[in-house]
Motif scaffolding. Structure first.
Motif, PDB file in Angstrom:
ATOM      1  N   ILE A  51       6.920 -10.441   6.377  1.00 25.97           N
ATOM      2  CA  ILE A  51       7.498 -10.399   5.035  1.00 25.97           C
ATOM      3  C   ILE A  51       6.556 -11.110   4.079  1.00 25.97           C
ATOM      4  O   ILE A  51       6.102 -12.224   4.353  1.00 25.97           O
ATOM      5  CB  ILE A  51       8.913 -11.018   5.013  1.00 25.97           C
ATOM      6  N   GLY A  52       6.242 -10.446   2.972  1.00 27.50           N
ATOM      7  CA  GLY A  52       5.346 -11.012   2.000  1.00 27.50           C
ATOM      8  C   GLY A  52       6.031 -12.029   1.099  1.00 27.50           C
ATOM      9  O   GLY A  52       7.254 -12.190   1.127  1.00 27.50           O
ATOM     10  N   ALA A  53       5.233 -12.691   0.286  1.00 18.00           N
ATOM     11  CA  ALA A  53       5.756 -13.711  -0.608  1.00 18.00           C
ATOM     12  C   ALA A  53       6.772 -13.137  -1.591  1.00 18.00           C
ATOM     13  O   ALA A  53       7.732 -13.820  -1.979  1.00 18.00           O
ATOM     14  CB  ALA A  53       4.607 -14.383  -1.375  1.00 18.00           C
ATOM     15  N   ALA A  54       6.596 -11.879  -1.961  1.00 15.27           N
ATOM     16  CA  ALA A  54       7.503 -11.227  -2.908  1.00 15.27           C
ATOM     17  C   ALA A  54       8.637 -10.478  -2.210  1.00 15.27           C
ATOM     18  O   ALA A  54       9.481  -9.879  -2.872  1.00 15.27           O
ATOM     19  CB  ALA A  54       6.735 -10.268  -3.799  1.00 15.27           C
ATOM     20  N   GLY A  55       8.634 -10.502  -0.890  1.00 14.85           N
ATOM     21  CA  GLY A  55       9.746  -9.899  -0.156  1.00 14.85           C
ATOM     22  C   GLY A  55       9.480  -8.552   0.477  1.00 14.85           C
ATOM     23  O   GLY A  55      10.362  -7.996   1.130  1.00 14.85           O
ATOM     24  N   SER A  56       8.284  -8.023   0.332  1.00 13.97           N
ATOM     25  CA  SER A  56       7.977  -6.752   0.989  1.00 13.97           C
ATOM     26  C   SER A  56       7.947  -6.967   2.499  1.00 13.97           C
ATOM     27  O   SER A  56       7.562  -8.033   2.974  1.00 13.97           O
ATOM     28  CB  SER A  56       6.641  -6.212   0.503  1.00 13.97           C
ATOM     29  N   THR A  57       8.367  -5.960   3.245  1.00 16.06           N
ATOM     30  CA  THR A  57       8.468  -6.094   4.694  1.00 16.06           C
ATOM     31  C   THR A  57       7.717  -4.986   5.423  1.00 16.06           C
ATOM     32  O   THR A  57       7.515  -3.895   4.903  1.00 16.06           O
ATOM     33  CB  THR A  57       9.937  -6.079   5.160  1.00 16.06           C
ATOM     34  N   LYS A  58       7.334  -5.300   6.656  1.00 16.77           N
ATOM     35  CA  LYS A  58       6.694  -4.333   7.535  1.00 16.77           C
ATOM     36  C   LYS A  58       7.171  -4.625   8.947  1.00 16.77           C
ATOM     37  O   LYS A  58       7.276  -5.798   9.335  1.00 16.77           O
ATOM     38  CB  LYS A  58       5.170  -4.452   7.456  1.00 16.77           C
ATOM     39  N   TYR A  59       7.457  -3.565   9.709  1.00 17.71           N
ATOM     40  CA  TYR A  59       7.974  -3.727  11.066  1.00 17.71           C
ATOM     41  C   TYR A  59       7.122  -2.967  12.073  1.00 17.71           C
ATOM     42  O   TYR A  59       6.549  -1.918  11.769  1.00 17.71           O
ATOM     43  CB  TYR A  59       9.405  -3.201  11.146  1.00 17.71           C
ATOM     44  N   GLY A  60       7.093  -3.500  13.295  1.00 14.81           N
ATOM     45  CA  GLY A  60       6.517  -2.753  14.381  1.00 14.81           C
ATOM     46  C   GLY A  60       7.384  -1.540  14.690  1.00 14.81           C
ATOM     47  O   GLY A  60       8.612  -1.587  14.526  1.00 14.81           O
ATOM     48  N   ASP A  61       6.766  -0.462  15.159  1.00 12.12           N
ATOM     49  CA  ASP A  61       7.500   0.781  15.374  1.00 12.12           C
ATOM     50  C   ASP A  61       8.664   0.603  16.352  1.00 12.12           C
ATOM     51  O   ASP A  61       9.717   1.220  16.194  1.00 12.12           O
ATOM     52  CB  ASP A  61       6.553   1.871  15.891  1.00 12.12           C
ATOM     53  N   SER A  62       8.487  -0.244  17.349  1.00 12.27           N
ATOM     54  CA  SER A  62       9.497  -0.360  18.400  1.00 12.27           C
ATOM     55  C   SER A  62      10.758  -1.107  17.956  1.00 12.27           C
ATOM     56  O   SER A  62      11.771  -1.062  18.657  1.00 12.27           O
ATOM     57  CB  SER A  62       8.908  -1.059  19.628  1.00 12.27           C
ATOM     58  N   VAL A  63      10.707  -1.778  16.808  1.00 11.40           N
ATOM     59  CA  VAL A  63      11.866  -2.565  16.370  1.00 11.40           C
ATOM     60  C   VAL A  63      12.500  -2.035  15.097  1.00 11.40           C
ATOM     61  O   VAL A  63      13.523  -2.564  14.655  1.00 11.40           O
ATOM     62  CB  VAL A  63      11.493  -4.050  16.191  1.00 11.40           C
ATOM     63  N   LYS A  64      11.901  -1.019  14.503  1.00 11.19           N
ATOM     64  CA  LYS A  64      12.443  -0.478  13.260  1.00 11.19           C
ATOM     65  C   LYS A  64      13.885  -0.024  13.458  1.00 11.19           C
ATOM     66  O   LYS A  64      14.202   0.639  14.431  1.00 11.19           O
ATOM     67  CB  LYS A  64      11.588   0.697  12.778  1.00 11.19           C
ATOM     68  N   GLY A  65      14.741  -0.400  12.508  1.00  3.37           N
ATOM     69  CA  GLY A  65      16.147  -0.029  12.572  1.00  3.37           C
ATOM     70  C   GLY A  65      16.997  -0.972  13.390  1.00  3.37           C
ATOM     71  O   GLY A  65      18.227  -0.879  13.368  1.00  3.37           O
ATOM     72  N   ARG A  66      16.365  -1.876  14.130  1.00  2.69           N
ATOM     73  CA  ARG A  66      17.116  -2.837  14.959  1.00  2.69           C
ATOM     74  C   ARG A  66      16.928  -4.282  14.500  1.00  2.69           C
ATOM     75  O   ARG A  66      17.836  -5.101  14.613  1.00  2.69           O
ATOM     76  CB  ARG A  66      16.690  -2.707  16.423  1.00  2.69           C
ATOM     77  N   PHE A  67      15.741  -4.604  14.032  1.00  6.22           N
ATOM     78  CA  PHE A  67      15.417  -5.968  13.623  1.00  6.22           C
ATOM     79  C   PHE A  67      15.304  -6.040  12.105  1.00  6.22           C
ATOM     80  O   PHE A  67      14.872  -5.081  11.458  1.00  6.22           O
ATOM     81  CB  PHE A  67      14.084  -6.421  14.221  1.00  6.22           C
ATOM     82  N   THR A  68      15.663  -7.191  11.551  1.00  6.77           N
ATOM     83  CA  THR A  68      15.545  -7.423  10.121  1.00  6.77           C
ATOM     84  C   THR A  68      14.925  -8.794   9.880  1.00  6.77           C
ATOM     85  O   THR A  68      15.415  -9.802  10.406  1.00  6.77           O
ATOM     86  CB  THR A  68      16.903  -7.365   9.431  1.00  6.77           C
ATOM     87  N   ILE A  69      13.857  -8.822   9.101  1.00  3.41           N
ATOM     88  CA  ILE A  69      13.220 -10.088   8.745  1.00  3.41           C
ATOM     89  C   ILE A  69      13.659 -10.469   7.336  1.00  3.41           C
ATOM     90  O   ILE A  69      13.813  -9.601   6.464  1.00  3.41           O
ATOM     91  CB  ILE A  69      11.683  -9.990   8.842  1.00  3.41           C
ATOM     92  N   SER A  70      13.888 -11.747   7.138  1.00  6.17           N
ATOM     93  CA  SER A  70      14.254 -12.238   5.809  1.00  6.17           C
ATOM     94  C   SER A  70      13.631 -13.610   5.605  1.00  6.17           C
ATOM     95  O   SER A  70      13.176 -14.253   6.565  1.00  6.17           O
ATOM     96  CB  SER A  70      15.777 -12.301   5.643  1.00  6.17           C
ATOM     97  N   ARG A  71      13.665 -14.048   4.368  1.00  7.47           N
ATOM     98  CA  ARG A  71      12.953 -15.275   4.029  1.00  7.47           C
ATOM     99  C   ARG A  71      13.756 -16.041   2.984  1.00  7.47           C
ATOM    100  O   ARG A  71      14.225 -15.456   2.007  1.00  7.47           O
ATOM    101  CB  ARG A  71      11.567 -14.908   3.487  1.00  7.47           C
ATOM    102  N   ASP A  72      13.912 -17.342   3.189  1.00 10.33           N
ATOM    103  CA  ASP A  72      14.553 -18.229   2.223  1.00 10.33           C
ATOM    104  C   ASP A  72      13.509 -19.227   1.760  1.00 10.33           C
ATOM    105  O   ASP A  72      13.241 -20.221   2.447  1.00 10.33           O
ATOM    106  CB  ASP A  72      15.757 -18.924   2.862  1.00 10.33           C
ATOM    107  N   ASN A  73      12.897 -18.953   0.626  1.00  7.49           N
ATOM    108  CA  ASN A  73      11.808 -19.810   0.159  1.00  7.49           C
ATOM    109  C   ASN A  73      12.295 -21.221  -0.187  1.00  7.49           C
ATOM    110  O   ASN A  73      11.539 -22.187  -0.063  1.00  7.49           O
ATOM    111  CB  ASN A  73      11.124 -19.174  -1.044  1.00  7.49           C
ATOM    112  N   ALA A  74      13.552 -21.344  -0.606  1.00  4.59           N
ATOM    113  CA  ALA A  74      14.078 -22.664  -0.938  1.00  4.59           C
ATOM    114  C   ALA A  74      14.172 -23.558   0.294  1.00  4.59           C
ATOM    115  O   ALA A  74      14.085 -24.779   0.198  1.00  4.59           O
ATOM    116  CB  ALA A  74      15.449 -22.523  -1.584  1.00  4.59           C
ATOM    117  N   LYS A  75      14.356 -22.928   1.458  1.00  2.00           N
ATOM    118  CA  LYS A  75      14.450 -23.677   2.712  1.00  2.00           C
ATOM    119  C   LYS A  75      13.178 -23.585   3.539  1.00  2.00           C
ATOM    120  O   LYS A  75      13.142 -24.089   4.666  1.00  2.00           O
ATOM    121  CB  LYS A  75      15.633 -23.158   3.537  1.00  2.00           C
ATOM    122  N   ASN A  76      12.169 -22.914   3.001  1.00  2.00           N
ATOM    123  CA  ASN A  76      10.894 -22.751   3.723  1.00  2.00           C
ATOM    124  C   ASN A  76      11.135 -22.154   5.113  1.00  2.00           C
ATOM    125  O   ASN A  76      10.519 -22.585   6.100  1.00  2.00           O
ATOM    126  CB  ASN A  76      10.163 -24.083   3.844  1.00  2.00           C
TER     127      ASN A  76
END
Length: 116
Positions: A51-76
């Motif tokens: 996940i990029g600093a602005a929130g863009s995401t990229k996934y490996g093919d084997s996990v697409k649709g099953r895994f979700t990455i997220s980021r809380d910048n306030a909590k690092n």
């Protein structure tokens, strides 16, 4: 320097869910993208999600649709929600921080084991 500490790994049955967390400390202002990589038994380390600093995401093919990455910048903190886990998801999961300057940082890894 940047320090990364992962948590949330464990043993789960196939079809189950886990949520990984990674807390960054130190020179956090230098962090650009954050992500998760994994290394299964006998395999090379591979990209799971990033996940990029602005929130863009990229996934490996084997996990697409099953895994979700997220980021809380306030909590690092970056999270990896893993649903519908499969035995082939078993491995050590590493948190990574890509930096604007300097070497990327890696966490110590957290074990995820999915039983069939």
């Amino acid at each position: 320097q940047v320090q990364l500490v992962e948590s949330g790994g464990g043993l789960v049955q196939a079809g189950g869910s886990l949520r990984l967390s990674c807390v960054a400390s130190g020179s956090i202002f230098s962090i650009n993208a954050m992500g998760w990589y994994r290394q299964g038994p006998g395999n090379q380390r591979e990209l799971v999600a990033v996940i990029g600093a602005a929130g863009s995401t990229k996934y490996g093919d084997s996990v697409k649709g099953r895994f979700t990455i997220s980021r809380d910048n306030a909590k690092n903190t970056v999270y990896l929600q893993m649903n519908n886990l499969k035995p082939e998801d078993t491995g050590v999961y590493y948190c990574n921080a890509d930096r604007y300057s300097g070497s990327p940082a890696w966490g110590q890894g957290t074990q995820v084991t999915v039983s069939s």
